[in-house]
Every structure is written in C-alpha cells, then in structure tokens.
Design a protein around this motif. Sequence first.
Motif, PDB file in Angstrom:
ATOM      1  N   GLY A  57       0.809  -1.214   0.000  1.00 43.03           N
ATOM      2  CA  GLY A  57       0.000   0.000   0.000  1.00 43.03           C
ATOM      3  C   GLY A  57       0.842   1.263   0.000  1.00 43.03           C
ATOM      4  O   GLY A  57       0.600   2.192  -0.778  1.00 43.03           O
ATOM      5  N   ALA A  58       1.852   1.306   0.855  1.00 39.65           N
ATOM      6  CA  ALA A  58       2.722   2.484   0.933  1.00 39.65           C
ATOM      7  C   ALA A  58       3.436   2.725  -0.396  1.00 39.65           C
ATOM      8  O   ALA A  58       3.540   3.866  -0.861  1.00 39.65           O
ATOM      9  N   ALA A  59       3.905   1.648  -1.032  1.00 29.86           N
ATOM     10  CA  ALA A  59       4.596   1.791  -2.314  1.00 29.86           C
ATOM     11  C   ALA A  59       3.653   2.298  -3.405  1.00 29.86           C
ATOM     12  O   ALA A  59       4.053   3.118  -4.241  1.00 29.86           O
ATOM     13  N   LEU A  60       2.413   1.832  -3.401  1.00 31.27           N
ATOM     14  CA  LEU A  60       1.451   2.306  -4.407  1.00 31.27           C
ATOM     15  C   LEU A  60       1.080   3.767  -4.192  1.00 31.27           C
ATOM     16  O   LEU A  60       0.984   4.538  -5.156  1.00 31.27           O
ATOM     17  N   PHE A  61       0.884   4.166  -2.949  1.00 25.90           N
ATOM     18  CA  PHE A  61       0.606   5.588  -2.684  1.00 25.90           C
ATOM     19  C   PHE A  61       1.778   6.446  -3.138  1.00 25.90           C
ATOM     20  O   PHE A  61       1.594   7.516  -3.719  1.00 25.90           O
ATOM     21  N   ASP A  62       3.002   5.977  -2.874  1.00 22.51           N
ATOM     22  CA  ASP A  62       4.195   6.705  -3.291  1.00 22.51           C
ATOM     23  C   ASP A  62       4.285   6.745  -4.817  1.00 22.51           C
ATOM     24  O   ASP A  62       4.572   7.792  -5.403  1.00 22.51           O
ATOM     25  N   HIS A  63       4.027   5.616  -5.458  1.00 27.55           N
ATOM     26  CA  HIS A  63       4.091   5.552  -6.921  1.00 27.55           C
ATOM     27  C   HIS A  63       3.129   6.553  -7.567  1.00 27.55           C
ATOM     28  O   HIS A  63       3.494   7.242  -8.519  1.00 27.55           O
ATOM     29  N   TYR A  64       1.924   6.617  -7.059  1.00 30.12           N
ATOM     30  CA  TYR A  64       0.917   7.505  -7.643  1.00 30.12           C
ATOM     31  C   TYR A  64       0.989   8.924  -7.090  1.00 30.12           C
ATOM     32  O   TYR A  64       0.198   9.779  -7.476  1.00 30.12           O
ATOM     33  N   ARG A  65       1.925   9.149  -6.156  1.00 29.53           N
ATOM     34  CA  ARG A  65       2.105  10.471  -5.537  1.00 29.53           C
ATOM     35  C   ARG A  65       0.806  10.982  -4.917  1.00 29.53           C
ATOM     36  O   ARG A  65       0.384  12.112  -5.122  1.00 29.53           O
ATOM     37  N   VAL A  66       0.167  10.087  -4.168  1.00 23.92           N
ATOM     38  CA  VAL A  66      -1.093  10.397  -3.494  1.00 23.92           C
ATOM     39  C   VAL A  66      -0.847  10.336  -1.992  1.00 23.92           C
ATOM     40  O   VAL A  66      -0.175   9.429  -1.504  1.00 23.92           O
ATOM     41  N   ASP A  67      -1.384  11.291  -1.277  1.00 27.04           N
ATOM     42  CA  ASP A  67      -1.251  11.339   0.187  1.00 27.04           C
ATOM     43  C   ASP A  67      -2.278  10.384   0.796  1.00 27.04           C
ATOM     44  O   ASP A  67      -3.480  10.597   0.653  1.00 27.04           O
ATOM     45  N   PRO A  68      -1.819   9.336   1.508  1.00 29.09           N
ATOM     46  CA  PRO A  68      -2.770   8.372   2.090  1.00 29.09           C
ATOM     47  C   PRO A  68      -3.643   8.972   3.190  1.00 29.09           C
ATOM     48  O   PRO A  68      -4.647   8.365   3.561  1.00 29.09           O
ATOM     49  N   ASP A  69      -3.304  10.151   3.679  1.00 27.16           N
ATOM     50  CA  ASP A  69      -4.163  10.812   4.660  1.00 27.16           C
ATOM     51  C   ASP A  69      -5.343  11.515   3.999  1.00 27.16           C
ATOM     52  O   ASP A  69      -6.253  11.963   4.679  1.00 27.16           O
ATOM     53  N   VAL A 118     -14.248  16.427   3.293  1.00 24.63           N
ATOM     54  CA  VAL A 118     -14.683  16.800   4.645  1.00 24.63           C
ATOM     55  C   VAL A 118     -14.674  15.572   5.555  1.00 24.63           C
ATOM     56  O   VAL A 118     -14.154  15.614   6.673  1.00 24.63           O
ATOM     57  N   VAL A 119     -15.231  14.477   5.081  1.00 26.17           N
ATOM     58  CA  VAL A 119     -15.251  13.246   5.884  1.00 26.17           C
ATOM     59  C   VAL A 119     -13.824  12.731   6.078  1.00 26.17           C
ATOM     60  O   VAL A 119     -13.436  12.365   7.192  1.00 26.17           O
ATOM     61  N   ALA A 120     -13.021  12.695   5.015  1.00 27.47           N
ATOM     62  CA  ALA A 120     -11.646  12.177   5.110  1.00 27.47           C
ATOM     63  C   ALA A 120     -10.825  12.982   6.121  1.00 27.47           C
ATOM     64  O   ALA A 120     -10.068  12.413   6.907  1.00 27.47           O
ATOM     65  N   ARG A 121     -10.982  14.287   6.105  1.00 28.81           N
ATOM     66  CA  ARG A 121     -10.219  15.160   7.003  1.00 28.81           C
ATOM     67  C   ARG A 121     -10.605  14.957   8.465  1.00 28.81           C
ATOM     68  O   ARG A 121      -9.791  15.107   9.357  1.00 28.81           O
ATOM     69  N   ASN A 122     -11.855  14.575   8.713  1.00 33.86           N
ATOM     70  CA  ASN A 122     -12.374  14.457  10.075  1.00 33.86           C
ATOM     71  C   ASN A 122     -12.597  13.017  10.529  1.00 33.86           C
ATOM     72  O   ASN A 122     -13.122  12.788  11.617  1.00 33.86           O
ATOM     73  N   ARG A 123     -12.201  12.040   9.736  1.00 34.10           N
ATOM     74  CA  ARG A 123     -12.549  10.650  10.007  1.00 34.10           C
ATOM     75  C   ARG A 123     -12.042  10.150  11.350  1.00 34.10           C
ATOM     76  O   ARG A 123     -12.736   9.416  12.036  1.00 34.10           O
TER      77      ARG A 123
END
Length: 146
Positions: A57-69, A118-123
């Motif tokens: 998961g961490a490698a895929l988030f890094d590959h796609y340059r997406v913040d998992p938060d 909004v939901v993601a930020r406050n989850r």
Amino acid sequence: MTEAFSYRDDPKVPDFPDDRPLFVFDGYCVLCSTGVSWLMKYGGDCVRYASAQSPLGAALFDHYRVDPDKTYLLIADGNASGESTGYLRLCRLLGGFWKLFLVFGLIPRPLRDWAYRVVARNRYGWFGKVEQCALLSAEQRARMLG
C-alpha cells in the motif's frame, strides 16, 4: 494519474496479483476498516484489499504520488482512482445492487469530492483510530495483500 499498469515497472512496488481490482485503504481508520470489513462480507471476491500502511500500500501511494491521509486508492485495469470517482467506479465493478449507488454520479464531481474531503479530514475525530486493521476478523486479515 499515470499510465496504466505503470506500477509494474516501478522497482519500489512489490509484485502483487493484479488480475482483480485492488482497494488500498487506511488500516488505522475505524470508518475505513469497518467499510472494508463490510465490503469483504457483502461485496464478494471480485476485489482484493491492502492497507495503506502495508509495504504494498505504501509503495502504491508513493508511486501515484497520493497522500494516504487524503484518500484511498482503487486500482483497476492498472489505473488508480480515489475520492468520490473511485467509489463510483467500485460500485460499477461490484455490480448488482451496488449499481444503485451510481445515482450519486449525478452530483457534480467538485461537490462529491468536497463532501468526501470533509469526511476524510475528520474521520479520526468522528469515527476513531485503531491499531492497523484491528476491526477485521482473522479471516478477513488473511485476505489482505501485502
């Protein structure tokens, strides 16, 4: 995001079976883990799962340059998506009664994504945080990749 199946050429991304869609989610988030548990129970076996905290998961988030938060990743046919569009895509992939949720596609994407953010930020504040995948059963954890 990037070219389809580009992660196959990224040496940082571990090999994984990509013959089915992969849903990469926040394993610490109660809302996310509960949702994945529910999907595993009622969504059939057409989707694989991995937590954002796993090496894959961490490698895929890094590959796609997406913040998992900020979002999850749905990787299907080698392409990644997230936020509201990813959920609509997931409903299409799951088929059956899940297609009823496609009605949310009538809402303009900027509004859908705003609500998602909004939901993601406050989850964590609204739903809580647990040890990685603690809300999944042993059988469900065994179904996880990576």
